[in-house]
Write an enzyme that holds these catalytic residues in place. Structure first.
Site, PDB file in Angstrom:
ATOM      1  N   GLU A 157       0.813  -1.223   0.000  1.00  0.00           N
ATOM      2  CA  GLU A 157       0.000   0.000   0.000  1.00  0.00           C
ATOM      3  C   GLU A 157       0.843   1.269   0.000  1.00  0.00           C
ATOM      4  OE1 GLU A 157      -4.145  -1.638   1.994  1.00  0.00           O
ATOM      5  OE2 GLU A 157      -2.467  -1.207   3.340  1.00  0.00           O
ATOM      6  N   ASP A 185     -11.744  -6.304  -3.441  1.00  0.00           N
ATOM      7  CA  ASP A 185     -12.562  -7.534  -3.407  1.00  0.00           C
ATOM      8  C   ASP A 185     -13.938  -7.171  -2.867  1.00  0.00           C
ATOM      9  OD1 ASP A 185     -10.613  -7.543  -0.829  1.00  0.00           O
ATOM     10  OD2 ASP A 185     -12.613  -8.206  -0.275  1.00  0.00           O
TER      11      ASP A 185
HETATM   12  O1  4EH Z   1      -4.635  -4.935   6.018  1.00  0.00           O
HETATM   13  C1  4EH Z   1      -5.621  -5.905   5.809  1.00  0.00           C
HETATM   14  C2  4EH Z   1      -5.393  -6.671   4.516  1.00  0.00           C
HETATM   15  C3  4EH Z   1      -6.026  -8.071   4.480  1.00  0.00           C
HETATM   16  S1  4EH Z   1      -5.325  -9.239   5.573  1.00  0.00           S
HETATM   17  C4  4EH Z   1      -6.959  -5.227   5.591  1.00  0.00           C
HETATM   18  N1  4EH Z   1      -6.854  -4.787   4.207  1.00  0.00           N
HETATM   19  C5  4EH Z   1      -6.110  -5.814   3.491  1.00  0.00           C
HETATM   20  C6  4EH Z   1      -8.104  -4.327   3.599  1.00  0.00           C
HETATM   21  C7  4EH Z   1      -9.060  -5.369   3.076  1.00  0.00           C
HETATM   22  C8  4EH Z   1      -9.913  -6.157   3.843  1.00  0.00           C
HETATM   23  N2  4EH Z   1     -10.106  -6.273   5.179  1.00  0.00           N
HETATM   24  C9  4EH Z   1     -11.050  -7.136   5.613  1.00  0.00           C
HETATM   25  C10 4EH Z   1      -9.290  -5.675   1.764  1.00  0.00           C
HETATM   26  N3  4EH Z   1     -10.280  -6.613   1.677  1.00  0.00           N
HETATM   27  C11 4EH Z   1     -10.690  -6.920   2.938  1.00  0.00           C
HETATM   28  C12 4EH Z   1     -11.660  -7.815   3.455  1.00  0.00           C
HETATM   29  N4  4EH Z   1     -11.813  -7.900   4.803  1.00  0.00           N
HETATM   30  N5  4EH Z   1     -12.422  -8.576   2.650  1.00  0.00           N
HETATM   31  C13 4EH Z   1      -4.005  -9.929   4.710  1.00  0.00           C
HETATM   32  C14 4EH Z   1      -4.004 -10.171   3.381  1.00  0.00           C
HETATM   33  N6  4EH Z   1      -2.946 -10.693   2.759  1.00  0.00           N
HETATM   34  C15 4EH Z   1      -1.869 -11.036   3.458  1.00  0.00           C
HETATM   35  C16 4EH Z   1      -1.870 -10.830   4.805  1.00  0.00           C
HETATM   36  N7  4EH Z   1      -2.928 -10.290   5.410  1.00  0.00           N
END
Ligand code: 4EH
Length: 227
Positions: free
Chosen positions: A11, A195
């Site tokens: 990010e 997503d």
């Molecule tokens: O910082 C976390 C990331 C996912 S965990 C929250 N961010 C991305 C936003 C996000 C999010 N949060 C909750 C995007 N889509 C989301 C969702 N629910 N559906 C992560 C992901 N990849 C590697 C490690 N941790």
């Protein structure tokens, strides 16, 4: 000093690439990058995932690096139908969807002594609006719900949307909001959708997060030019 905060490395990588030179300081198990971008002093960091990490990092940016405004850049899962992967939105206010002392008769997201939802800064949001007009893109807005879980199921997704009237879900915004509100620092939360937080959201996330993180980062640097 203006803070630009993300949660994941992806990010803020686009921000660091665009600012060019920066000075790195290690503090509190994290790295803080100081740079000057078009005459503006910036402190840039990614907090690592979740509400505790993001609260810590926001606090350090304000108390140690002297940030007087904070912009969060990153990705989020969409909750409402109209909001699609790749689109950007800003939070009007933020709530913690995983905070639950309803056993004592309190509403979801509430703890005695603090607010259920924290509002973002109107001036920063209007700067975001004008950047969107300049770029000719539609900027959406709505309530963002944060919690320490990656939401990837229809049931949890629709519960969060219904309970808080939330437009998007992520894992850091509400804690950053509480820190900035408590310390009197104007802030805004910008997120590009990666997503739709439903069944198999992790696949869309893996496919779109880098592109959406870049979209949000580009947008935030355009905002910096106007501050
Ligand atoms: O910082 C976390 C990331 C996912 S965990 C929250 N961010 C991305 C936003 C996000 C999010 N949060 C909750 C995007 N889509 C989301 C969702 N629910 N559906 C992560 C992901 N990849 C590697 C490690 N941790």
């Amino acid at each position: 000093m203006i803070a630009i905060l993300g949660a994941m490395q992806e990010e803020i990588t686009p921000i660091l690439e665009m600012v060019g030179e920066y000075k790195t300081t290690e503090y509190a198990n994290n790295k803080f990058y100081e740079a000057n971008y078009k005459g503006k002093d910036l402190v840039i960091a990614y907090s690592k995932i979740g509400k505790v990490n993001s609260a810590l990092t926001a606090t350090v940016m304000i108390e140690k690096f002297g940030a007087r405004a904070l912009i969060f850049t990153g990705v989020a899962g969409a909750l409402k139908r109209g909001i699609k992967i790749g689109e950007i939105l800003y939070a009007t206010s933020l709530v913690q969807h995983d905070l639950d002392i309803t056993a004592f008769g309190h509403p979801y997201g509430f703890v005695p002594g603090s607010k259920i939802s924290v509002q973002t800064d109107a001036k920063l949001n209007s700067i975001a609006q004008s950047v969107a007009e300049q770029l000719g893109i539609t900027l959406k807005s709505g309530i963002i719900a944060s919690g320490d879980q990656f939401v990837s199921g229809e049931e949890r997704k629709s519960w969060i949307e219904r309970t808080f009237d939330a437009s998007a879900v992520e894992m850091e915004g509400a804690s950053v909001a509480q820190v900035c509100d408590a310390l009197g620092v104007p802030f805004c939360i910008l997120r590009a959708i990666s997503d739709e937080a439903g069944h198999k959201a992790e696949f869309d996330f893996d496919e779109f997060m880098v592109k959406s993180a870049q979209t949000s980062a580009n947008f935030v640097l355009k905002m910096i030019e106007r501050l």
